[in-house]
Enzyme design. Structure first.
Site, PDB file in Angstrom:
ATOM      1  N   ALA A  83       0.796  -1.223   0.000  1.00  0.00           N
ATOM      2  CA  ALA A  83       0.000   0.000   0.000  1.00  0.00           C
ATOM      3  C   ALA A  83       0.831   1.276   0.000  1.00  0.00           C
ATOM      4  O   ALA A  83       0.318   2.343  -0.329  1.00  0.00           O
ATOM      5  CB  ALA A  83      -0.944   0.006   1.214  1.00  0.00           C
ATOM      6  N   ARG A  98      10.469   7.995  -0.242  1.00  0.00           N
ATOM      7  CA  ARG A  98      11.929   8.084  -0.376  1.00  0.00           C
ATOM      8  C   ARG A  98      12.411   7.679  -1.759  1.00  0.00           C
ATOM      9  O   ARG A  98      13.561   7.934  -2.117  1.00  0.00           O
ATOM     10  CB  ARG A  98      12.604   7.226   0.703  1.00  0.00           C
ATOM     11  CG  ARG A  98      12.652   7.909   2.067  1.00  0.00           C
ATOM     12  CD  ARG A  98      13.377   7.063   3.085  1.00  0.00           C
ATOM     13  NE  ARG A  98      12.545   5.986   3.587  1.00  0.00           N
ATOM     14  CZ  ARG A  98      12.971   5.015   4.389  1.00  0.00           C
ATOM     15  NH1 ARG A  98      14.246   4.976   4.762  1.00  0.00           N
ATOM     16  NH2 ARG A  98      12.159   4.066   4.817  1.00  0.00           N
ATOM     17  N   GLN A 120      -6.233  -0.211   1.846  1.00  0.00           N
ATOM     18  CA  GLN A 120      -5.846   0.541   3.037  1.00  0.00           C
ATOM     19  C   GLN A 120      -5.872   2.018   2.653  1.00  0.00           C
ATOM     20  O   GLN A 120      -4.918   2.543   2.075  1.00  0.00           O
ATOM     21  CB  GLN A 120      -4.462   0.127   3.533  1.00  0.00           C
ATOM     22  CG  GLN A 120      -4.056   0.764   4.853  1.00  0.00           C
ATOM     23  CD  GLN A 120      -2.624   0.480   5.249  1.00  0.00           C
ATOM     24  OE1 GLN A 120      -1.777   0.133   4.397  1.00  0.00           O
ATOM     25  NE2 GLN A 120      -2.322   0.629   6.532  1.00  0.00           N
ATOM     26  N   ASN A 148      15.262  -9.011  12.977  1.00  0.00           N
ATOM     27  CA  ASN A 148      13.902  -9.251  12.505  1.00  0.00           C
ATOM     28  C   ASN A 148      13.774  -8.697  11.089  1.00  0.00           C
ATOM     29  O   ASN A 148      14.026  -7.516  10.850  1.00  0.00           O
ATOM     30  CB  ASN A 148      12.911  -8.560  13.443  1.00  0.00           C
ATOM     31  CG  ASN A 148      11.482  -8.646  12.950  1.00  0.00           C
ATOM     32  OD1 ASN A 148      11.137  -9.511  12.153  1.00  0.00           O
ATOM     33  ND2 ASN A 148      10.639  -7.753  13.437  1.00  0.00           N
TER      34      ASN A 148
END
Length: 452
Positions: free
Chosen positions: A11, A16, A73, A170
């Site tokens: 979405a 950037r 969204q 992660n």
């Protein structure tokens, strides 16, 4: 095997990137990033794939088509909020949901499969895809206990000195028990500086409820790279190109200079084919065995047979047979079809035409909207005049015909089997088979013209 579902986060606009093109549609080795993800997930036995779209929704839908379902969204309020949009399609489902980012084009089916298998084998409510980063700055750290189980995920800003030394990070890709995911999402808050709902908060909620959390560490950190700007896009391009080219070479293709050879991830190239430096092979191109391509040739969405040579030429949306010679400096435009043993030489342009077996146009010709039979010779400088300024018309040249140099064939016109066209002729009428057509002004010599 559990039912498997996939949610792809696609979405974000990607400010950037500084581009009018939405981030997930930026190509890596000729294919939009989000398409790479969809293609990899296809073979993971996923029952339903959902793309969460927002900025550029219609263009993302145009790209992915019916391969996925879509949820919108409207406001970008974080990754957790994005996954919430899929609740209507998934909340009643039993099984495993893998959540992937649409800007991670290097992620492979093998890694996604391994993550899903780890999740299902461990019976976890959530499983995190992790990687070892030599320079982990900016990433959340995965903290394990002495038995190797995941204890927590710590964002860099919250980590102590010992936690900052951990290099397992992660990656932002997760597996969840589907129902547990959507129950936990109801408890995710947005009391943070950005006022957003973060998907990693689900991990903390599940841990707090005593649920099992697992992690699978991929051996290749590069697979997990997310593309947020043009620098990262360039890095992904280099890594993907290297992956594609290494696989081609392992499959028996010779790349003279892999660092300067660009091949689409969808291209198929047969063994013992040699690709020279500077070649760009795009789209779903198929190249047969024992071919020679290059240098500096561009082939796009075309099919090339076996034992064919293409030198310094451009081939787009065309089909080329076996033992064909193309170039140097030929241009095959869309809907060109060359049969076996055809020769197309330097500075020949072909468009929406077919050329039969053994025929040749060796140099400096244009053949558009034409049907050329077998064993036809098209002389230097000859053209099919297919356009009258409003409409385009067909030229037919039957088997064995000989077209002399600098001939103009004014379409619609048919040159019969075995007919000859004298050099310099402009042909406006059909030429019967086995005939000689001469259509040019008789030569007149003016004696002593220069002196006068």
């Amino acid at each position: 095997m559990n039912n498997r579902f996939a949610v792809i986060l696609a979405a974000g606009k990607g400010t950037r990137m500084k581009s009018d093109l939405y981030k997930v549609l930026h190509p890596v080795c000729g294919k939009p990033m989000v398409q790479h993800i969809v293609d990899q997930i296809k073979d993971c036995n996923v029952k339903k794939t959902i793309a969460v779209v927002g900025h550029g929704a219609e263009k993302v839908k145009d790209q992915l088509g019916k391969d996925v379902e879509y949820v919108l969204q409207e406001e970008q309020l974080g990754t957790g909020h994005a996954v919430m949009q899929a609740e209507g399609l998934l909340r009643e489902e039993e099984g495993t949901t893998v959540v992937l980012c649409g800007d991670t084009p290097l992620l492979t089916k093998k890694t996604i499969d391994a993550l899903l298998l780890e999740h299902e084998t461990k019976g976890a409510k959530a499983t995190i895809l992790t990687a070892k980063a030599e320079e982990p700055t900016g990433y959340g750290r995965v903290i394990r206990d002495k038995d190797g189980a995941v204890n927590k995920i710590v964002e860099q800003k919250d980590a102590n000195e010992e936690e900052l030394s951990v290099k397992e990070i992660n990656t932002g890709t997760y597996c969840f028990d589907n129902k547990a995911l959507f129950l936990a999402l109801k408890n995710v808050g947005n009391s943070n500086a950005q006022g957003e709902y973060y998907l990693p908060d689900v991990i903390e909620i599940l841990q707090r409820d005593g649920e099992a959390i697992a992690a699978f560490q991929t051996l290749d950190f590069n697979e997990t790279i997310g593309v947020n700007d043009r620098v990262a896009l360039s890095t992904a391009e280099v890594l993907m190109k290297r992956r594609i080219n290494e696989q081609l070479m392992r499959d028996g293709v010779t790349l003279i200079d892999p660092e300067n050879t660009y091949v689409s991830s969808d291209a198929i190239i047969g063994k013992d084919t040699v690709i020279y430096p500077g070649c760009i092979i795009k789209g779903k191109t198929i190249i047969g065995e024992n071919c020679e391509i290059g240098p500096h040739s561009e082939i796009d969405n075309s099919k090339i047979g076996n034992n064919t040579t293409v030198k310094q030429s451009v081939v787009h949306d065309s089909e080329v047979g076996n033992e064909v010679s193309i170039g140097p400096f030929s241009h095959l435009r869309p809907q060109t079809k060359l049969s076996n043993h055809v020769r197309v030489g330097n500075f020949v342009e072909l468009k929406k035409m077919s050329m039969g077996e053994g025929s040749k146009a060796s140099h400096l010709s244009y053949l558009g909207d034409a049907e050329v039979g077998d064993n036809v010779n098209v002389g230097c400088g000859s053209i099919t005049v297919n356009y009258d300024g409003k409409n385009k018309y067909l030229t037919k040249i039957e088997d064995g015909a000989f077209i002399g140099c600098n001939s103009n064939l004014i379409a619609p016109v048919t040159v019969g089997e075995g007919a000859f066209i004298a050099a310099g002729s402009t042909i406006t009428d059909d030429v019967p088979g086995q005939s000689l057509a001469i259509a040019r002004q008789r030569q007149t010599n003016k004696q002593d013209y220069f002196k006068k």
